[in-house]
Design a protein around this motif. Sequence first.
Motif, PDB file in Angstrom:
ATOM      1  N   UNK A   1      11.690  39.501 -47.650  1.00 19.89           N
ATOM      2  CA  UNK A   1      12.698  40.568 -47.607  1.00 19.89           C
ATOM      3  C   UNK A   1      12.917  41.171 -48.987  1.00 19.89           C
ATOM      4  N   UNK A   2      13.073  40.316 -49.999  1.00 20.99           N
ATOM      5  CA  UNK A   2      13.319  40.824 -51.351  1.00 20.99           C
ATOM      6  C   UNK A   2      12.106  41.582 -51.887  1.00 20.99           C
ATOM      7  N   UNK A   3      10.887  41.146 -51.532  1.00 23.35           N
ATOM      8  CA  UNK A   3       9.687  41.853 -51.974  1.00 23.35           C
ATOM      9  C   UNK A   3       9.636  43.266 -51.395  1.00 23.35           C
ATOM     10  N   UNK A   4       9.990  43.395 -50.127  1.00 21.55           N
ATOM     11  CA  UNK A   4      10.025  44.725 -49.502  1.00 21.55           C
ATOM     12  C   UNK A   4      11.041  45.621 -50.206  1.00 21.55           C
ATOM     13  N   UNK A   5      12.204  45.062 -50.533  1.00 18.80           N
ATOM     14  CA  UNK A   5      13.220  45.853 -51.236  1.00 18.80           C
ATOM     15  C   UNK A   5      12.734  46.308 -52.605  1.00 18.80           C
ATOM     16  N   UNK A   6      12.078  45.395 -53.338  1.00 16.70           N
ATOM     17  CA  UNK A   6      11.582  45.748 -54.670  1.00 16.70           C
ATOM     18  C   UNK A   6      10.517  46.840 -54.570  1.00 16.70           C
ATOM     19  N   UNK A   7       9.600  46.704 -53.630  1.00 13.21           N
ATOM     20  CA  UNK A   7       8.553  47.718 -53.480  1.00 13.21           C
ATOM     21  C   UNK A   7       9.132  49.060 -53.056  1.00 13.21           C
ATOM     22  N   UNK A   8      10.129  49.039 -52.172  1.00  8.31           N
ATOM     23  CA  UNK A   8      10.753  50.287 -51.750  1.00  8.31           C
ATOM     24  C   UNK A   8      11.436  50.972 -52.928  1.00  8.31           C
ATOM     25  N   UNK A   9      12.174  50.187 -53.733  1.00  8.83           N
ATOM     26  CA  UNK A   9      12.841  50.761 -54.907  1.00  8.83           C
ATOM     27  C   UNK A   9      11.816  51.272 -55.911  1.00  8.83           C
ATOM     28  N   UNK A  10      10.703  50.536 -56.080  1.00  8.31           N
ATOM     29  CA  UNK A  10       9.673  50.964 -57.025  1.00  8.31           C
ATOM     30  C   UNK A  10       9.044  52.279 -56.596  1.00  8.31           C
ATOM     31  N   UNK A  11       8.776  52.422 -55.309  1.00  9.83           N
ATOM     32  CA  UNK A  11       8.192  53.674 -54.822  1.00  9.83           C
ATOM     33  C   UNK A  11       9.162  54.841 -54.998  1.00  9.83           C
ATOM     34  N   UNK A  12      10.447  54.564 -54.902  1.00 10.77           N
ATOM     35  CA  UNK A  12      11.444  55.622 -55.079  1.00 10.77           C
ATOM     36  C   UNK A  12      11.490  56.133 -56.510  1.00 10.77           C
ATOM     37  N   UNK A  13      11.116  55.267 -57.478  1.00 10.33           N
ATOM     38  CA  UNK A  13      11.183  55.696 -58.877  1.00 10.33           C
ATOM     39  C   UNK A  13       9.804  55.996 -59.447  1.00 10.33           C
TER      40      UNK A  13
END
Length: 278
Positions: A140-152
């Motif tokens: 779950x945390x990996x998905x959140x980190x990747x989503x935030x990374x793609x946003x920036x």
Amino acid sequence: MSDLLAPAPAPRSHGTGPGPRPPCAGRPALGGAAVLTARALRLSSRTIDALITALLLPVLLMLIFVYLFGGAIDTGTTRYVTYVVPGVLVLCAGYGAAATAVTVSTDVTGGIVDRFRSLDVGGTALLTGHVAASVVRNAVSTVLVLAAACMIGFRPAAGPAGHLAAAGVLLAFVLAFSWLAAAVGLLASSPEAASGFTFLVLFLPYPSSAFVPIGTMPSWLHGFAEHQPVTPVIEALRGLLLDQPVGTAAWTALAWSAGITAVSVALAGVLFRRRTGG
């Protein structure tokens, strides 16, 4: 009257008779581990502050490095976020895996292990449940980190095979450090002492290629930074996600993870028997 004088039926034994048995008695190890995995996840969901920290801390660290320090760091890439995301993923995975030490220590010191043993639940199922819950939390945390990374601005160039290979390397790392954390939790005298393992794991990505190239570090630090277990994991993830050559980094990362897992599983088994007396 004859009914009143009739002898009462003998009570059925829970261990050998056909009567009802404790809910986990005789349950296969895999089924018991699944039940205890669900239990560990429920416990995680009830500690809201720890859950929020585990999920949001890696995202906050990535934002800090990208927006506060990224402009002053030259890594040879077009954007610092492209370089730093694999390191943040490993930092996130290590932090989530290390939390297993606290949950295992809490069970051992809280007396719940004795209750589980009375229900015929062994140490293998208990520890496997904690490790499996760690894998789910990290996913779950990996998905959140990747989503935030793609946003920036992070744009992975890997295809499906590259993403699957990167997920496999990260999964092996999470399993290894989760089992190591479980062994530490059995060794620690209290949950507070077990939490110290979290700080050790959080430190490991810094003297590595996670945030800056190793060549920019002092020469006396190069040996440790190049040959510690975190560095090949980061290099493998970076190469796989960006569709770049990884050399032997992936195999080295898997070898480190396999070795740590084998030693940790064996050590956890010995420590569990010593700690619980069985």
